[in-house]
Design a protein around this motif. Structure first.
Motif, short mmCIF file in Angstrom:
data_model
loop_
_atom_site.label_atom_id
_atom_site.label_comp_id
_atom_site.label_asym_id
_atom_site.label_seq_id
_atom_site.Cartn_x
_atom_site.Cartn_y
_atom_site.Cartn_z
N LYS A 142 -29.81 113.20 134.71
CA LYS A 142 -28.71 114.06 134.25
C LYS A 142 -28.55 113.91 132.75
O LYS A 142 -28.03 112.91 132.26
N SER A 143 -29.02 114.91 132.02
CA SER A 143 -29.10 114.79 130.56
C SER A 143 -29.15 116.18 129.94
O SER A 143 -28.93 117.19 130.62
N GLU A 144 -29.45 116.23 128.67
CA GLU A 144 -29.62 117.51 127.99
C GLU A 144 -30.71 118.35 128.65
O GLU A 144 -30.68 119.58 128.58
N TRP A 145 -31.65 117.72 129.33
CA TRP A 145 -32.69 118.46 130.04
C TRP A 145 -32.08 119.40 131.07
O TRP A 145 -32.52 120.53 131.23
N PHE A 146 -31.06 118.95 131.78
CA PHE A 146 -30.44 119.81 132.80
C PHE A 146 -29.84 121.06 132.17
O PHE A 146 -29.85 122.13 132.77
N ASP B 249 -23.65 132.82 131.54
CA ASP B 249 -23.88 132.01 130.35
C ASP B 249 -23.07 130.73 130.45
O ASP B 249 -22.23 130.58 131.34
N LEU B 250 -23.30 129.83 129.51
CA LEU B 250 -22.58 128.57 129.48
C LEU B 250 -21.15 128.74 128.96
O LEU B 250 -20.28 127.91 129.22
N ILE B 251 -20.91 129.83 128.21
CA ILE B 251 -19.60 130.10 127.62
C ILE B 251 -19.56 131.57 127.22
O ILE B 251 -20.61 132.20 127.04
N GLN C 114 -41.81 134.54 123.75
CA GLN C 114 -40.47 134.25 124.24
C GLN C 114 -39.47 134.08 123.10
O GLN C 114 -38.35 134.58 123.18
N LEU C 115 -39.88 133.39 122.04
CA LEU C 115 -38.97 133.19 120.91
C LEU C 115 -38.63 134.51 120.24
O LEU C 115 -37.57 134.65 119.63
N GLU C 116 -39.53 135.48 120.35
CA GLU C 116 -39.29 136.78 119.72
C GLU C 116 -38.48 137.72 120.60
O GLU C 116 -38.00 138.75 120.12
N SER C 117 -38.33 137.39 121.91
CA SER C 117 -37.70 138.39 122.77
C SER C 117 -36.76 137.86 123.85
O SER C 117 -35.72 138.48 124.10
N SER C 118 -37.06 136.73 124.47
CA SER C 118 -36.29 136.35 125.65
C SER C 118 -35.65 134.98 125.60
O SER C 118 -35.03 134.54 126.57
N ALA C 119 -35.77 134.28 124.49
CA ALA C 119 -35.19 132.95 124.38
C ALA C 119 -33.72 133.03 124.02
O ALA C 119 -33.30 133.91 123.26
N VAL C 120 -32.92 132.13 124.59
CA VAL C 120 -31.47 132.11 124.36
C VAL C 120 -31.10 130.77 123.73
O VAL C 120 -31.45 129.71 124.25
N SER C 121 -30.36 130.82 122.63
CA SER C 121 -29.99 129.59 121.93
C SER C 121 -28.87 128.86 122.65
O SER C 121 -28.13 129.44 123.45
N ARG C 122 -28.74 127.60 122.36
CA ARG C 122 -27.57 126.86 122.81
C ARG C 122 -26.34 127.49 122.14
O ARG C 122 -26.43 127.97 121.02
N PRO C 123 -25.19 127.46 122.80
CA PRO C 123 -23.98 128.02 122.20
C PRO C 123 -23.66 127.38 120.85
O PRO C 123 -23.62 126.14 120.75
N GLN C 124 -23.44 128.20 119.85
CA GLN C 124 -23.18 127.70 118.50
C GLN C 124 -21.70 127.38 118.33
O GLN C 124 -20.96 128.09 117.65
N THR C 125 -21.30 126.29 118.95
CA THR C 125 -19.90 125.88 118.92
C THR C 125 -19.81 124.36 118.91
O THR C 125 -20.64 123.68 119.52
N PRO C 126 -18.79 123.80 118.24
CA PRO C 126 -18.59 122.35 118.27
C PRO C 126 -18.30 121.82 119.66
O PRO C 126 -18.36 120.61 119.89
N ALA C 127 -18.01 122.72 120.60
CA ALA C 127 -17.73 122.31 121.98
C ALA C 127 -19.01 121.98 122.75
O ALA C 127 -18.93 121.54 123.91
N TYR C 128 -20.16 122.15 122.13
CA TYR C 128 -21.40 121.99 122.90
C TYR C 128 -21.57 120.60 123.53
O TYR C 128 -22.08 120.52 124.66
N THR D 28 -22.59 120.79 127.44
CA THR D 28 -23.84 120.29 128.02
C THR D 28 -23.57 119.20 129.05
O THR D 28 -24.22 119.13 130.10
N SER D 29 -22.59 118.34 128.79
CA SER D 29 -22.25 117.29 129.73
C SER D 29 -21.70 117.87 131.03
O SER D 29 -22.08 117.45 132.13
N ALA D 30 -20.83 118.88 130.90
CA ALA D 30 -20.20 119.49 132.08
C ALA D 30 -21.22 120.26 132.90
O ALA D 30 -21.21 120.22 134.14
N TYR D 31 -22.12 120.98 132.23
CA TYR D 31 -23.12 121.75 132.96
C TYR D 31 -24.14 120.84 133.63
O TYR D 31 -24.56 121.09 134.77
N ALA D 32 -24.53 119.78 132.95
CA ALA D 32 -25.47 118.82 133.55
C ALA D 32 -24.88 118.22 134.83
O ALA D 32 -25.59 118.05 135.83
N GLN D 33 -23.58 117.93 134.80
CA GLN D 33 -22.94 117.39 136.00
C GLN D 33 -22.93 118.43 137.11
O GLN D 33 -23.16 118.10 138.30
#
Length: 332
Positions: free
Chosen positions: A103-107, A121-123, A272-286, A290-295
């Motif tokens: 259970k980590s950032e990998w999840f 989405d995550l948010i 994928q980077l040019e078309s279908s990749a999604v970034s991590r949410p750009q927020t200080p809440a990340y 990530t901890s909540a989603y991994a759980q």
């Protein structure tokens, strides 16, 4: 975590360090992941790739279709049927999800594309004020219910020794670029790189990786930047990406490596980077996201109610955002 560090004013903006020439040669994903509140805080020598690794011979033996590209990615239902066919063909637990990473950032990195491909989405990224409706909406619940079904049907390989794909006890490995060299060494031309399943809104994948930044407490900011700038040379980028299989962060560096050119073994990552990749949410809440989603992923894989697990994650995330007054951008 960069956005949280920047929000806390732990980092020096790099706006005056990065030349227009360098910034123009960077992948857009690298620029995006390093930017917070209209300032550039971090720069990476490589971006990531996330996909399915499979052995062509095993798929062909089980009459499983091999997608030709992102637009041709199999549906989630097709993927489930493929796993069942592989299981029926003699591979007891055909899917390696790298559960051994724990259970980590990998999840979060590895499995947020499941809900994003479904339209969740995550948010909520319109204002980053709540995860409600995005993380626990019907689309996310449906996608992760399918994800959970792979566990219930005994399709997921525990991979306790991290060798299930290499030793042949798993037929498909859901993992990132860092396994490319080892997998290619093990299976050579039998290795296929395939897009993640399409859960309804197109195949999605993760992006973003380690970045360099400079702390506010650096004794010599210019010296620190000189070191980072050295690492951003094409030859240095090529050295590390040849070693770890990652995507070079500079277009000029990638253009010199055959595996990232059209038809190359890792060209899918570029597409994928040019078309279908999604970034991590750009927020200080990340960090909390990530901890909540991994759980939640841990609970779902353990068989707990999908909607309840996601509701709990939403509650945790929204409470953190509220506790920090919505994370207003810092004043420079």
């Amino acid at each position: 975590l960069l956005y949280n560090y920047a929000w806390n004013k732990d980092l020096v903006p790099l706006d005056n360090c990065v030349t227009p020439e360098l910034k123009g040669d960077l992948l857009q994903s690298i620029v995006n992941q390093g930017t917070y509140a209209n300032h550039f805080y971090g720069i990476g020598t490589f971006d990531s790739g996330l996909a399915l690794y499979a052995r062509k011979s095993l798929l062909q033996k089980a009459s499983v279709r091999i997608p030709t590209g992102i637009s041709d990615a199999g549906t989630a239902d097709e993927f489930t049927k493929a796993l069942l066919a592989l299981q029926k063909g003699g591979i007891a637990k055909p899917l390696d999800l790298k559960l051994n990473y724990g259970k980590s950032e990998w999840f979060s990195y590895g499995f947020s594309p499941v809900i994003q491909s479904a339209g969740g989405d995550l948010i909520n990224r319109s204002d980053y004020k709540t995860a409600d409706g995005a993380l626990n909406g019907a689309q996310s619940v449906a996608a992760l219910t399918t994800f959970q079904s792979w566990f219930k049907q005994g399709l997921v390989n525990p991979n306790t020794d991290d060798k299930s794909f290499i030793n042949g006890t798993a037929a498909i490995s859901w993992v990132g670029h860092w396994q490319f060299n080892d997998y290619q060494k093990a299976w050579g031309s039998d290795l296929a790189l395939i897009p993640l399943p399409n859960f309804g809104q197109g195949s999605k994948t993760g992006l973003g990786s380690w970045q360099w930044g400079i702390t506010q407490h650096a004794a010599n900011v210019d010296g620190a930047w000189s070191f980072i700038n050295y690492l951003m040379q094409d030859q240095e980028i090529q050295r590390i990406t040849t070693a770890n299989g990652a995507v070079p962060s500079r277009k000029s560096a990638a253009a010199q490596l055959p595996q990232f050119s059209a038809g190359g073994a890792e060209y899918l990552y570029i597409q994928q980077l040019e078309s279908s990749a999604v970034s991590r949410p750009q927020t200080p809440a990340y960090p909390t996201i990530t901890s909540a989603y991994a759980q939640a992923i841990q609970d779902i894989s353990d068989g707990k109610d999908v909607k309840a697990a996601l509701d709990t994650a939403v509650k945790t995330i929204d409470q953190d955002i509220s506790d920090n007054s919505g994370y207003p951008p810092p004043q420079q």
